[in-house]
Design a protein around this motif. Structure first.
Motif, mmCIF file in Angstrom:
data_model
loop_
_atom_site.group_PDB
_atom_site.id
_atom_site.type_symbol
_atom_site.label_atom_id
_atom_site.label_comp_id
_atom_site.label_asym_id
_atom_site.label_seq_id
_atom_site.Cartn_x
_atom_site.Cartn_y
_atom_site.Cartn_z
ATOM 1 N N HIS A 58 -6.801 -27.665 -2.768
ATOM 2 C CA HIS A 58 -5.429 -28.160 -2.859
ATOM 3 C C HIS A 58 -4.719 -27.342 -3.935
ATOM 4 N N SER A 59 -3.539 -26.890 -3.651
ATOM 5 C CA SER A 59 -2.769 -26.126 -4.636
ATOM 6 C C SER A 59 -2.127 -27.078 -5.632
ATOM 7 N N ARG A 60 -1.710 -26.528 -6.756
ATOM 8 C CA ARG A 60 -0.987 -27.337 -7.742
ATOM 9 C C ARG A 60 0.277 -27.918 -7.119
ATOM 10 N N ALA A 61 0.985 -27.106 -6.348
ATOM 11 C CA ALA A 61 2.214 -27.575 -5.703
ATOM 12 C C ALA A 61 1.923 -28.736 -4.751
ATOM 13 N N GLU A 62 0.825 -28.644 -4.025
ATOM 14 C CA GLU A 62 0.473 -29.712 -3.090
ATOM 15 C C GLU A 62 0.132 -30.998 -3.833
ATOM 16 N N ILE A 63 -0.606 -30.880 -4.924
ATOM 17 C CA ILE A 63 -0.955 -32.059 -5.721
ATOM 18 C C ILE A 63 0.310 -32.718 -6.262
ATOM 19 N N LEU A 64 1.241 -31.916 -6.751
ATOM 20 C CA LEU A 64 2.495 -32.462 -7.272
ATOM 21 C C LEU A 64 3.331 -33.104 -6.175
ATOM 22 N N ARG A 65 3.231 -32.596 -4.970
ATOM 23 C CA ARG A 65 3.948 -33.195 -3.844
ATOM 24 C C ARG A 65 3.304 -34.519 -3.445
ATOM 25 N N LEU A 66 1.969 -34.557 -3.449
ATOM 26 C CA LEU A 66 1.248 -35.779 -3.077
ATOM 27 C C LEU A 66 1.366 -36.871 -4.133
ATOM 28 N N TYR A 67 1.473 -36.474 -5.390
ATOM 29 C CA TYR A 67 1.544 -37.399 -6.519
ATOM 30 C C TYR A 67 2.783 -37.050 -7.342
ATOM 31 N N PRO A 68 3.964 -37.444 -6.887
ATOM 32 C CA PRO A 68 5.211 -37.002 -7.522
ATOM 33 C C PRO A 68 5.391 -37.468 -8.968
ATOM 34 N N PRO A 94 -11.531 -40.409 -18.385
ATOM 35 C CA PRO A 94 -10.369 -39.665 -18.856
ATOM 36 C C PRO A 94 -9.292 -39.627 -17.766
ATOM 37 N N CYS A 95 -8.101 -40.103 -18.139
ATOM 38 C CA CYS A 95 -6.967 -40.178 -17.215
ATOM 39 C C CYS A 95 -5.799 -39.372 -17.763
ATOM 40 N N LEU A 96 -4.810 -39.223 -16.931
ATOM 41 C CA LEU A 96 -3.592 -38.518 -17.322
ATOM 42 C C LEU A 96 -2.516 -39.516 -17.719
ATOM 43 N N ARG A 97 -2.077 -39.438 -18.960
ATOM 44 C CA ARG A 97 -0.965 -40.223 -19.484
ATOM 45 C C ARG A 97 -1.062 -41.717 -19.194
ATOM 46 N N GLY A 98 -2.274 -42.258 -19.192
ATOM 47 C CA GLY A 98 -2.453 -43.682 -18.958
ATOM 48 C C GLY A 98 -2.311 -44.103 -17.510
ATOM 49 N N LEU A 99 -2.077 -43.142 -16.629
ATOM 50 C CA LEU A 99 -1.964 -43.432 -15.198
ATOM 51 C C LEU A 99 -3.356 -43.628 -14.606
ATOM 52 N N ARG A 100 -3.414 -44.137 -13.423
ATOM 53 C CA ARG A 100 -4.685 -44.325 -12.734
ATOM 54 C C ARG A 100 -5.053 -43.052 -11.965
ATOM 55 N N VAL A 101 -4.901 -41.932 -12.635
ATOM 56 C CA VAL A 101 -5.237 -40.624 -12.091
ATOM 57 C C VAL A 101 -6.229 -39.997 -13.057
ATOM 58 N N THR A 102 -7.459 -39.803 -12.587
ATOM 59 C CA THR A 102 -8.489 -39.270 -13.471
ATOM 60 C C THR A 102 -8.517 -37.746 -13.461
ATOM 61 N N VAL A 103 -9.063 -37.220 -14.545
ATOM 62 C CA VAL A 103 -9.294 -35.775 -14.609
ATOM 63 C C VAL A 103 -10.169 -35.359 -13.435
ATOM 64 N N GLY A 104 -11.184 -36.153 -13.135
ATOM 65 C CA GLY A 104 -12.088 -35.845 -12.032
ATOM 66 C C GLY A 104 -11.376 -35.755 -10.696
ATOM 67 N N MET A 105 -10.373 -36.599 -10.494
ATOM 68 C CA MET A 105 -9.619 -36.545 -9.244
ATOM 69 C C MET A 105 -8.877 -35.216 -9.125
ATOM 70 N N ILE A 106 -8.248 -34.790 -10.209
ATOM 71 C CA ILE A 106 -7.507 -33.527 -10.185
ATOM 72 C C ILE A 106 -8.456 -32.359 -9.964
ATOM 73 N N VAL A 107 -9.577 -32.355 -10.669
ATOM 74 C CA VAL A 107 -10.550 -31.275 -10.503
ATOM 75 C C VAL A 107 -11.089 -31.271 -9.077
ATOM 76 N N GLY A 108 -11.354 -32.440 -8.536
ATOM 77 C CA GLY A 108 -11.836 -32.529 -7.163
ATOM 78 C C GLY A 108 -10.837 -31.993 -6.156
ATOM 79 N N LEU A 109 -9.566 -32.313 -6.352
ATOM 80 C CA LEU A 109 -8.543 -31.794 -5.453
ATOM 81 C C LEU A 109 -8.459 -30.273 -5.528
ATOM 82 N N MET A 110 -8.499 -29.744 -6.754
ATOM 83 C CA MET A 110 -8.450 -28.288 -6.914
ATOM 84 C C MET A 110 -9.683 -27.633 -6.289
ATOM 85 N N ALA A 111 -10.820 -28.277 -6.421
ATOM 86 C CA ALA A 111 -12.065 -27.727 -5.881
ATOM 87 C C ALA A 111 -12.075 -27.708 -4.353
#
Length: 76
Positions: A38-48, A18-35
């Motif tokens: 990493h803040s939401r703001a930081e994730i958005l800064r790292l992946y604009p 499962p990815c986000l909007r067809g990008l090479r960014v998986t749900v697991g990657m986002i969950v891992g960063l949050m775990a």
């Protein structure tokens, strides 16, 4: 659960995970960063190219999947 419009599945992208909007960014990657605090703001800064809604939907999807899967826990 509401309809998820940002989660995509494509065998040719990240092996069909499962990815986000067809990008090479998986749900697991986002969950891992949050775990790992990493803040939401930081994730958005790292992946604009991500949007706030992507993070929210990834977490919603992961929570839904975690609730659907029953796994026995080892006794401590």
């Amino acid at each position: 659960m509401k309809t998820l419009t940002r989660i995509t599945f494509d065998p040719s992208v990240m092996g069909g995970k499962p990815c986000l909007r067809g990008l090479r960014v998986t749900v697991g990657m986002i969950v891992g960063l949050m775990a790992t605090d990493h803040s939401r703001a930081e994730i958005l800064r790292l992946y604009p190219y991500l949007e706030e809604g992507d993070i929210a939907e990834a977490l919603s999807y992961a929570a839904w999947r975690a609730d659907e899967i029953e796994a026995p826990l080892e006794a401590a």
